[in-house]
Structure formats: C-alpha cells, structure tokens
Design an enzyme around this catalytic site. Structure first.
Site, short mmCIF file in Angstrom:
data_model
loop_
_atom_site.label_atom_id
_atom_site.label_comp_id
_atom_site.label_asym_id
_atom_site.label_seq_id
_atom_site.Cartn_x
_atom_site.Cartn_y
_atom_site.Cartn_z
N GLY A 58 5.19 7.47 1.42
CA GLY A 58 5.85 6.55 0.50
C GLY A 58 5.04 5.30 0.26
O GLY A 58 3.86 5.22 0.61
N GLY A 83 1.16 5.33 1.52
CA GLY A 83 0.69 6.28 2.52
C GLY A 83 1.09 7.68 2.12
O GLY A 83 1.42 7.93 0.95
N VAL A 91 4.83 0.98 0.51
CA VAL A 91 5.34 -0.16 1.28
C VAL A 91 5.21 -1.43 0.44
O VAL A 91 4.17 -1.68 -0.17
CB VAL A 91 4.56 -0.32 2.61
CG1 VAL A 91 5.15 -1.46 3.43
CG2 VAL A 91 4.60 0.98 3.42
N ASP A 115 3.58 9.49 16.91
CA ASP A 115 2.54 9.41 15.87
C ASP A 115 1.71 8.14 16.05
O ASP A 115 1.49 7.40 15.09
CB ASP A 115 3.20 9.45 14.49
CG ASP A 115 2.20 9.73 13.38
OD1 ASP A 115 1.10 10.25 13.69
OD2 ASP A 115 2.49 9.43 12.21
N LYS A 145 9.69 0.02 3.09
CA LYS A 145 9.02 1.29 2.78
C LYS A 145 9.98 2.17 2.00
O LYS A 145 11.12 2.40 2.43
CB LYS A 145 8.60 1.97 4.08
CG LYS A 145 7.75 3.20 3.86
CD LYS A 145 7.10 3.61 5.16
CE LYS A 145 6.13 4.74 4.99
NZ LYS A 145 5.30 4.95 6.15
N GLY A 166 0.82 -1.21 0.00
CA GLY A 166 0.00 0.00 0.00
C GLY A 166 0.85 1.26 0.00
O GLY A 166 2.09 1.18 0.14
N1 LIG Z 1 5.33 -3.76 8.41
C1 LIG Z 1 4.22 -3.89 7.68
N2 LIG Z 1 3.65 -5.09 7.51
C2 LIG Z 1 2.52 -5.21 6.78
N3 LIG Z 1 1.89 -4.18 6.18
C3 LIG Z 1 2.43 -2.95 6.30
C4 LIG Z 1 3.62 -2.73 7.05
N4 LIG Z 1 3.90 -1.41 7.02
C5 LIG Z 1 2.94 -0.83 6.28
N5 LIG Z 1 2.06 -1.75 5.84
C6 LIG Z 1 0.87 -1.49 5.03
O1 LIG Z 1 1.25 -0.70 3.91
C7 LIG Z 1 0.27 0.28 3.64
C8 LIG Z 1 0.92 1.66 3.55
O2 LIG Z 1 1.47 1.97 4.82
P1 LIG Z 1 2.03 3.41 5.18
O3 LIG Z 1 2.58 3.33 6.55
O4 LIG Z 1 2.94 3.87 4.11
O5 LIG Z 1 0.77 4.33 5.07
P2 LIG Z 1 -0.35 4.74 6.07
O6 LIG Z 1 -0.09 4.18 7.43
O7 LIG Z 1 -1.64 4.37 5.43
O8 LIG Z 1 -0.24 6.31 6.12
P3 LIG Z 1 0.92 7.25 6.73
O9 LIG Z 1 1.76 7.63 5.59
O10 LIG Z 1 0.18 8.38 7.32
O11 LIG Z 1 1.69 6.46 7.75
C9 LIG Z 1 -0.79 0.18 4.70
O12 LIG Z 1 -1.88 -0.54 4.20
C10 LIG Z 1 -0.14 -0.64 5.79
O13 LIG Z 1 -1.06 -1.47 6.46
#
Ligand SMILES: Nc1ncnc2c1ncn2[C@@H]1O[C@H](COP(=O)(O)OP(=O)(O)OP(=O)(O)O)[C@@H](O)[C@H]1O
Length: 651
Positions: free
Chosen positions: A43, A40, A45, A161, A64, A38
């Site tokens: 960036g 965010g 992930v 956060d 990420k 996904g």
């Molecule tokens: N360690 C991880 N294991 C599994 N899924 C992950 C992991 N880290 C992130 N994700 C998934 O990747 C996606 C993007 O995560 P990301 O943290 O970049 O964005 P966000 O949390 O939606 O927003 P923000 O940028 O505000 O943190 C989300 O659906 C998240 O659940």
C-alpha cells in the site's frame, strides 16, 4: 501502487487560495493527508495531521492505506484483531500503533510518524556516500532493537517480518514497525512474502518449513546487524534459490575487520543456524559485551538527560530573572519620571544628597544581579560537568535519576536502582553546596546519605574545567581503541562507546552532527525525545537487572513450535503435504505445468538460457501459466525440500 481517485468528502479543508482550490483529503474525519511518504508492496504511506491528537507531539502521524478491494468486512476481521493487539504495545523501540479503520476500499493503519525514515534507506544513504557506521552507533541501535524484540516476545508477539525497511528512525532511536497486518490482509504467508519482497532476513528454520518461532525474529536481527556493519546483505546470491541455499546450507559470511571481534561474536550467537542454540533476545542482551555497552550507554544517556533537564531549569530561571529585571526597570522609569518633577523643586544641597543615595541603591542592585547570574552560571557548569562523570559518580547519577524519574512519573525507582540498593561503596548521594566562587570539597560528614537533599543543591566535580573549577578525578586509562582513518576523515571507536568521558563526548558529538541535525528541532521533537530517552533508560536498567538466566521469551511465545529433528521421514511427510496442498490450490494440470516450469528454471540439468532468468523474468513466466504467481510459491518450497532430500540421499 497508484492510488485510485477519491471523491472529496464533506468536511474537507480547503486551501485559502481560491484560484487553486485544492481539496485536502481528510480520513475518518480527523486525519488530514499532508504528503506521501512512499509506496510499498502492500500500500501507500502518507504523513497526516491528526486534528484530534491528544497533544502537539502526537499530531503528525503516518497512515498506511492498504487496498482490500471487494473484501467483505468479516474478511478484514483478522487484521482488525491483530491491530487491537498491536495497540497494546508501548515501548520506545516500537512504532506506536494508534488506529485502524476501513475507508472505502482501503484498510487504513495509523501509526507514529518517524521523521528519520526507515533504516534500509539510511543504510543505502551511507553506502552511496561511501561512509560507514561507527561501532558505537551500531551497538546503540542493536541494543535498542534487542530490547524491543525482547519486549514483544515477552508479550507473546512475534514480528515475523524484521528487515531494515521495517525499522524506523525517530530522534536517532530505532523502532520496529510494519507488523504483519498487511500480510494478513493480503493472505500471504511468511514464506510467500519472499515472493513480493526478499528472503534476505529469513531464518534457516523458516526456509526449511520448520515453523516460525521467536528465534526466527532474532535471526533477522542478526541479518540487520550484519547489514549495518557491511551496508550489504549477509546472505547473497544470484537468485532467490541461491540466497535460500546460502542461508540454509552455507557458512556465515566473514565478519568485517573494521569492527570488533566482540561484536562479531554477538553476530555469531544470534545467527546460529540451529534455533535451539541461537540466543534469544534476552540472552543476547546478557552477553558480556552487550551488557557492558548497555551499562555505559545507559549512564551516558542518563547524564545527558539529567544535564538537559537542568539546563532547561537554568534557562527557565534565566528567563524569569530577565522578566523580573525588565519589570524593575519599568517601575524605576516611572519613579524617575515623577522624581524629575520633584527634583526641579529641590535645593542644590538636597539634590546632591539624593543623587548619592540613588547611586548607592543602584550599586546594591547591580551586585544582587551579578550574584544571581553567577549562581546560574555555576548551575549550568554543573550540568555540563555531570556529563563527564567517572564510575564513582554513576552511583550518584543513578540515585538522582531514580529520584527525578519517580518525581516526574510518579513511578517507583526501577528495581535495583541505586536508591534501592544497599550501598557497598561510600554513599555519595548527598549533594554538596558550594559558596559562590569558592572551592568545592567533600567532607567526611558528607559521606552520609541524605534522602531529603534538595535538587537545587550543587556538586562540582574536582577538575579544572573550562569554568575554572578544580577537578582531582583520576584520569581513567583509555580502554577504547581509537583509530583515525584519513579516508573516512572521522574517528573510529573500534570498541564501541568509549569509557573515558572526553572520548565519549567526542563519540556522541559525531552522531549529533549526523542525526540530530535531521531531527526537527522543535518543542514537539524535544519532548518526544526526552520521554523516550527516559523510557529507554528504564528498559535498559530493567534488562541489566534481570539476573535470571532462564530461557524466557523463546519458550513463552504463543506459536513457538517445538522444533522437531528434521529427519528424512519428517521431510518426506512435508513434501507429501506440500504436494497435496499445491494440487488443491492450483488444480492438477496447472500444478504440473508450474512444477515442471520451476524445476526447469531452478534446477536445470544442463546450463541453459532458462537457468539465468532472474526473479522478475520467472514471475513473468509463471504469469503465463497462472493468474497469481504468488500461488506458485508453495511449488517453490516443494522443489526446495525435494532438492534438499535429494542432496542428503546422495551423501
Ligand atoms: N511510520 C512511518 N514514519 C515515516 N515513514 C514511514 C512510516 N511508515 C512507512 N514509512 C515510509 O513509507 C514508505 C513506504 O513504506 P511501506 O512500509 O509501505 O513500504 P516498504 O517498507 O518499502 O515495503 P513493504 O511493503 O515490503 O513493507 C517507505 O519509504 C517508508 O520509509
């Protein structure tokens, strides 16, 4: 955020299908990109496979990629420094941080992969299915979160956060993730993150510009707790400003009656508006309701963990037995073949004698096998019964746990664990062996401790179980309110994890359906779950043992600012400083335009179309004045403080 096209690197793995030559992206010569998880605000992930992982359970990872564009290497130094700090955090409630590196125009962060996704998405799933979370499940996650927050605060680290989207699930355990590296790279402050995200979890002191401290993290945990029980945000409003006002000025939202008042009081303690009165993470863990539930959770987890270890042993032994039997059978066949040759040469009388002798041999072998199988069945039933223990057995469990843990990890038993304590109750740590198929009694002589007793010894509780053993344990009164709600078609355990073993089992089986099915049922997942359960139990035990009531984390955290009384003079100084800072950042003319625009839309003197703009529309309006609307957040803060000052002047 769209990912720029990448040039395939040397060493990239190629698909076996030559007709569709797909080049798999490999980063840092080891991370093969498998799929996108996904994107965010900062960036994208990816799930990656690490070719250099130490062992199988660490192969899958999350990577990420944060675009840093033209930033110079030294500009990413702070993020690298933060990354180094995070690498040292090792707790089952924290997403493990493995690596960080720069790859072209991206800063890459490699962490543990969490197969359950994030808690925010889980909450959305529940809401969409019109389901709710059981109080026991909420408590279990709350305890895990508080333990993790206590851990980082003890190490002088603040998360800054915490929100449900930054909490991840693995094997149904919650883990804090997404520490602030992305924000460091983007140069955004805690406050500015509200512009790209939401202010739902921000504490009153942060919104009032009084500085972030460890209690601000605890406030966010309170907001997450509320979100778990209502599947909605604690503080809501039509606009960013509306939400901010609710947080700073409004009352706490009402506690849903489906959940116990005990849990409601925990919410009140961790969402105290005044950080000085708010419980720290370690204080919250010592609240009577939480510590009672933590003790029960720990015991249940220990019981399950030990039972599983024993089931594994039984399975292993069964396999060994089956292999040995097969081997015997093969030898027997070879022998029979050669015997057949001899047989033909024997007289009828000799044949008769030999046949009788062979029949006797086979009978003896059958009995031997049956006895071994019976022994294994007894052991298996013991494992099952261990999950249905009464408080008296907890002591035994603790001793067994401490022993097995020190055996498996080489670590000494946890301070205060049963094996280290002076026994005030009769010592039941001496296991009893039972004759095959016989009854099981505790003898006076057995009341003495025996440290050298073998782990293979068996205790069978005195209860008629499904395996027919007698069980004289008193049935403990039902202490949990169990409500059946036909609309939800499930059992509600209003007071958390039930104390009665049978109910506790029913309670846990519900989550097994919900979550364990989602977890990968491979060796890797099981291994991780077992290790993490051990660690979590250890942390729970330590938290329960902590008798000190002194304030620890809140005063130890590095940037805990002394909270000053937010009197008018302090506010005036802050307003003055913010004005100067905003002027420097935007330039005098742009500052004035932004200030007037935001004042008009945030605080219209008469209701107008401008007063109904949502945040996206306001951002678009700001973009017509400045290149980067994020720079205007400081003006928003200024207006917020000015409005507060105005209000208190009118009082
Ligand atoms: N360690 C991880 N294991 C599994 N899924 C992950 C992991 N880290 C992130 N994700 C998934 O990747 C996606 C993007 O995560 P990301 O943290 O970049 O964005 P966000 O949390 O939606 O927003 P923000 O940028 O505000 O943190 C989300 O659906 C998240 O659940």
């Amino acid at each position: 955020m769209p990912l720029p096209k990448r040039i395939p690197r040397s060493g990239s793995a190629k698909s076996k299908d030559a007709s569709s030559v797909v080049t798999q992206r490999i980063l840092a010569n080891r991370y093969a990109v498998e799929k996108k998880l996904g994107s965010g605000n900062f960036g994208t992930v990816w799930m990656v496979k690490d070719s250099k992982a130490k062992d199988e359970k660490e192969k899958k990872k999350a990577l990420k990629e944060i675009p840093v564009g033209d930033m110079q290497p030294d500009e990413t130094l702070e993020a690298s420094h933060e990354a180094k700090l995070l690498r040292n955090l090792d707790h089952p409630g924290i997403v493990k941080f493995y690596d960080s590196f720069i790859d072209g125009e991206f800063f890459c962060i490699v962490t543990e992969f969490c197969d359950g996704g994030d808690l925010g998405s889980k909450i959305v799933e529940y809401r969409e299915r019109s389901q709710h979370l059981q109080e026991g499940q909420v408590l279990e996650w709350l305890i895990q979160l508080l333990l993790a927050v206590q851990y980082i605060h003890d190490r002088r680290v603040l998360h800054r956060d915490l929100k449900s989207n930054n909490i991840f699930l693995r094997n149904n355990m919650v883990k804090l993730g997404d520490f602030g590296i992305s924000r460091i790279l983007m140069g955004t402050s805690d406050m500015a993150s509200t512009f790209v995200g939401t202010p739902y979890y921000m504490s009153p002191e942060v919104l009032k510009h009084e500085g972030y401290n460890s209690k601000s993290d605890v406030w966010s945990i309170g907001c997450i707790l509320y979100e778990l029980v209502t599947l909605d945000h604690a503080f809501q409003g039509q606009s960013l400003m509306g939400i901010m006002y609710k947080i700073v000025e409004g009352d706490l939202p009402p506690w849903p009656e489906e959940y116990s008042n005990d849990l409601g009081s925990v919410f009140t303690r961790i969402c105290e508006k005044d950080p000085a009165k708010r419980a720290s993470a370690s204080e919250a863990l010592k609240l009577p309701y939480i510590s009672k539930q933590m003790e029960m959770l720990k015991n249940t987890m220990m019981g399950k963990h030990i039972a599983k270890a024993q089931r594994d042993t039984v399975n292993r032994e069964s396999k060994q037995l089956a292999t040995a039997l097969k081997e015997n059978q093969r030898i027997e066949e070879i022998r029979r073949e050669s015997e057949e040759q001899k047989w033909k040469n024997l007289s009828p009388r000799e044949r008769m004698r030999l046949r009788k002798q062979m029949e006797a041999d086979m009978k003896a072998k059958r009995i031997e096998v049956e006895m071994q199988q019976q022994f294994l069945a007894n052991k298996a039933s013991y494992s099952e019964n261990k999950q249905h223990q009464n408080p008296f057995e907890t002591q035994l469990l603790n001793a067994h746990w401490a022993k097995s843990r020190s055996k498996s990890t080489g670590a000494p038993p946890a301070k205060g664990s049963a094996s280290n304590r002076q026994h005030s109750q009769p010592d039941i740590s001496r296991p009893m062996t039972a004759p095959l198929g016989g009854s099981y009694e505790r003898h006076a002589a057995d009341e003495e401790s025996d440290e050298d007793s073998s782990d293979d010894d068996v205790i069978i509780p005195h209860r008629h179980t499904m395996h027919g053993y007698r069980d004289d344990r008193p049935i403990t009164p039902m202490q949990n309110t169990m409500i059946y709600n036909p609309d939800r078609s499930s059992l509600d355990f209003k007071d958390g994890i039930p104390e009665t073993p049978d109910l506790a089992e029913t309670y846990y089986s519900q989550f097994e359906d919900d979550f364990e099915a989602e977890a990968e049922d491979d060796g890797e997942a099981t291994l991780v779950a077992a290790e993490e359960t051990e660690d979590l139990i250890h942390y729970m035990q330590t938290a329960l043992n902590q008798a000190d009531t002194t304030l620890r984390s809140s005063t130890m955290v590095a940037d805990d600012s002394t909270l000053d009384a937010f009197g008018p003079s302090v506010r005036d100084i802050r307003i003055k400083n913010l004005r100067a800072e905003a002027g420097r950042k935007l330039g005098a003319s742009q500052f004035e335009q932004v200030y007037q625009y935001l004042k008009r839309v945030r605080f219209p003197s008469v209701p107008s179309a401008a007063s109904t703009l949502n945040e996206g529309e306001i951002m678009r309006g700001l973009r017509q004045i400045v290149n980067n609307p994020n720079d205007c957040f400081i003006v928003d803060q200024l207006l917020f403080l000015e409005a507060q000052a105005d209000m208190s002047n009118k009082l």
